[in-house]
Design a protein around this motif. Structure first.
Motif, short mmCIF file in Angstrom:
data_model
loop_
_atom_site.label_atom_id
_atom_site.label_comp_id
_atom_site.label_asym_id
_atom_site.label_seq_id
_atom_site.Cartn_x
_atom_site.Cartn_y
_atom_site.Cartn_z
N THR A 50 0.83 -1.21 0.00
CA THR A 50 0.00 0.00 0.00
C THR A 50 0.87 1.26 0.00
OG1 THR A 50 -1.64 -1.22 1.31
CG2 THR A 50 -1.88 1.18 1.22
N GLU A 180 -7.96 7.62 1.25
CA GLU A 180 -8.37 6.47 0.45
C GLU A 180 -9.02 6.90 -0.86
OE1 GLU A 180 -7.86 5.24 4.64
OE2 GLU A 180 -8.89 6.91 3.67
N THR A 184 -7.39 6.20 -4.53
CA THR A 184 -8.23 5.48 -5.49
C THR A 184 -8.34 6.26 -6.80
OG1 THR A 184 -9.49 4.42 -3.72
CG2 THR A 184 -10.51 4.52 -5.90
N PHE A 198 -9.49 -0.19 -1.00
CA PHE A 198 -9.41 -0.13 0.46
C PHE A 198 -10.67 -0.78 1.02
CE2 PHE A 198 -6.43 3.23 -0.61
CZ PHE A 198 -5.42 3.02 0.31
N PRO A 235 -3.76 4.02 5.18
CA PRO A 235 -2.97 4.24 3.97
C PRO A 235 -1.54 3.71 4.06
CG PRO A 235 -3.22 6.29 5.18
CD PRO A 235 -4.10 5.29 5.85
N LEU A 239 -4.57 -1.99 1.85
CA LEU A 239 -5.14 -2.35 0.54
C LEU A 239 -5.41 -3.85 0.40
CD1 LEU A 239 -3.34 -0.38 -2.33
CD2 LEU A 239 -5.76 -0.29 -1.69
#
Length: 367
Positions: A50, A180, A184, A198, A235, A239
């Motif tokens: 991630t 997130e 994305t 996520f 974060p 993921l």
């Protein structure tokens, strides 16, 4: 893969790409109770992989002129990182773990304090936190109030998840959305990844394996932690992805299709960083460098969460890629002094990585 399964991993799966050809494979079981087989396209909690996604999102903000890599984090988050530390720690230091800010994990999971040496470790915190919803600010505070791991900007770094939670808050400050959502939009969708996201809540959507945590032999038999609230890493390591998406992402990143070539060059400037297991890794801005004798330089990341391990590496020229997942982690039992000991899985995984990265059984093992 058969060797890794025979050595003790319930299930292993992955994808290798080379010069336009793709191989996918899987061996073993996704559930040791039912015998359900593991499949190559299963979703996996990919842990600290991630961090490359988060770093790429920060680099895209830098390209737009919204943040300076060498600007103090206190310029953007003065309440979170006040005072001298806020003035001395830069965005770049957070990205490459040279901030000197300690990891919050020993404080969020107090029964695990002391890992990887395990004489006083117990699994209690794993179960206590399974459904706990952490706030990023409380985790960051744990890391900031802990004794510093080093001086900001030193020649070597210390790996810390706190750095990447701060980068998540930085993305929120810069974009007005959650970290997130920003990652994305700017990275996952830009790369065209269809099965990377996520998680919302403790469950994984789509077909996936159970994920078995052994905690250096303290959990025997290993316990399934595939259902887990991932707010403890956000974060930094939350993921969910598939091996096909990981290869696609790193291929596009190294081709200059996610961030600019100049940003990629910044990401590939490495420093020695002490990892959580005590080893030293070559670390850039969210990227690990792995050198293989005779097989070239690879870039990518590895990641572990409770019960799951993943490694994704792409050769510097983009010609060969490997993404491999296992559903058992921390299998090395400790000796009487509390130090994890070698296990047959170690050699079996090394052989798998060697063949996946170098294309032959006789190739030298990666450093």
């Amino acid at each position: 893969m058969h060797g890794v399964h025979e050595a003790g991993v319930p299930g292993v799966f992955g994808e290798v790409r080379d010069a336009g050809r793709t191989w996918r494979g899987a061996c073993g079981v996704a559930d040791v109770t039912t015998g359900r087989p593991v499949e190559s396209g299963m979703r996996q909690r990919v842990g600290s992989i991630t961090k490359t996604f988060t770093a790429a999102a920060v680099m895209r903000q830098a390209e737009r002129g919204r943040v300076g890599l060498d600007a103090p984090i206190g310029d953007y988050l003065p309440r979170l990182v006040p005072g001298e530390r806020g003035r001395r720690v830069t965005v770049r230091m957070l990205l490459n773990h040279t901030s000197g800010i300690s990891d919050y994990l020993p404080y969020a999971f107090p029964s695990l304090r002391g890992m990887p040496a395990v004489p006083d470790v117990s699994p209690g915190s794993l179960d206590d936190n399974r459904f706990r919803r952490f706030r990023p600010a409380e985790l960051i505070e744990m890391g900031l109030t802990a004794p510093p791991a080093g001086e900001p900007g030193g020649p070597a770094g210390v790996y810390s998840n706190t750095n990447y939670l701060l980068l998540g808050r930085l993305l929120e400050h810069l974009t007005g959305t959650t970290a997130e959502e920003c990652i994305t939009r700017d990275v996952i969708e830009r790369a065209g990844l269809r099965h990377t996201e996520f998680p919302v809540g403790p469950h994984i959507k789509g077909p996936h394996s159970r994920m078995y945590e052994a905690l250096y032999g303290l959990i025997d038999p290993p316990r399934d932690y595939s259902v887990y609230d991932m707010s403890w890493v956000g974060p930094a390591a939350a993921l969910v992805s598939v091996m096909e998406d990981l290869n696609r992402f790193y291929g596009k990143l190294l081709a200059g299709e996610i961030v600019s070539r100049s940003s990629l060059e910044q990401m590939q400037r490495t420093v020695p960083v002490r990892a959580l297991d005590g080893s030293t890794i070559d670390y850039g801005l969210g990227l690990q460098k792995v050198t293989t004798p005779g097989c070239g330089t690879f870039w990518g990341h590895e990641g572990t969460v409770w019960g799951a391990g993943t490694t994704s590496l792409t050769r510097a020229d983009g010609g060969r890629q490997m993404s491999v997942a296992v559903n058992l982690i921390r299998w090395n039992k400790a000796d009487s002094s509390g130090r994890p000991q070698p296990h047959p899985i170690d050699g079996a995984l090394s052989s798998l990585y060697r063949q996946a990265m170098c294309g032959g059984q006789d190739a030298p093992a990666p450093a």
